[in-house]
Write a protein that holds these residues in place. Sequence first.
Motif, PDB file in Angstrom:
ATOM      1  N   LYS A   1       0.867  -1.181   0.000  1.00  0.00           N
ATOM      2  CA  LYS A   1       0.000   0.000   0.000  1.00  0.00           C
ATOM      3  C   LYS A   1       0.907   1.234   0.000  1.00  0.00           C
ATOM      4  N   TRP A   2       0.324   2.381  -0.306  1.00  0.00           N
ATOM      5  CA  TRP A   2       1.111   3.611  -0.350  1.00  0.00           C
ATOM      6  C   TRP A   2       1.736   3.937   1.004  1.00  0.00           C
TER       7      TRP A   2
ATOM      8  N   PRO B   1      -6.649  12.196 -15.807  1.00  0.00           N
ATOM      9  CA  PRO B   1      -6.114  11.485 -14.648  1.00  0.00           C
ATOM     10  C   PRO B   1      -5.937  10.002 -14.958  1.00  0.00           C
TER      11      PRO B   1
ATOM     12  N   TYR C   1      -4.186   7.844 -12.154  1.00  0.00           N
ATOM     13  CA  TYR C   1      -4.319   7.292 -10.810  1.00  0.00           C
ATOM     14  C   TYR C   1      -4.798   8.414  -9.903  1.00  0.00           C
ATOM     15  N   ASP C   2      -5.982   8.234  -9.331  1.00  0.00           N
ATOM     16  CA  ASP C   2      -6.590   9.268  -8.503  1.00  0.00           C
ATOM     17  C   ASP C   2      -6.670  10.546  -9.347  1.00  0.00           C
ATOM     18  N   LYS C   3      -6.097  11.646  -8.876  1.00  0.00           N
ATOM     19  CA  LYS C   3      -6.144  12.896  -9.647  1.00  0.00           C
ATOM     20  C   LYS C   3      -4.912  13.087 -10.531  1.00  0.00           C
ATOM     21  N   TRP C   4      -3.972  12.150 -10.471  1.00  0.00           N
ATOM     22  CA  TRP C   4      -2.678  12.318 -11.135  1.00  0.00           C
ATOM     23  C   TRP C   4      -2.691  11.760 -12.557  1.00  0.00           C
TER      24      TRP C   4
END
Length: 166
Positions: free
Chosen positions: A84-85, A134, A136-139
Amino acid sequence: MAVPASKTELLAAIGTTFDKLTADLGQVPESRARESSLEGHAAGTVMSPADLVAYLLGWNELVLKWLDRDGRGEPVDFPETGFKWNQLGLLAQKFYRDYQSLDWRELLDRLTAAKERLVETISSRSNDELYGKPWYDKWTKGRMIQFNTSSPYANAQGRIRKWLKA
């Protein structure tokens, strides 16, 4: 250096930061490459220059894996399968172990090869694919690549430069 906002800027950032990093890594004596005297990624830890290169190599190869899976339309496990992150320290330890059998020259050669594959992969994609939406998520895809290539190269170069002066 400004945050890249296009394919051209991303490639330039990767090229510039990698060249500066490799110039400093070239000054590390092979006899000291496995010396654990470099400030670690976590507060109060130490690592070797070889561990630092293994960390960069691990992330470069992971980004290539993300892009390869994405290119085949397969799901991407961010950051890595089984991690996980909030477990990036454990992932760093995995990278150190993954490449511990490589000597200094092999580590540097593998890092260069991974960077060259990244450049080829990025070059084969459109600016819109990299920065248009985007991923991944907002990236965006370009930002995720930058987070894990040119930014860590710059950080590593600062660490190595400080270590070489000490």
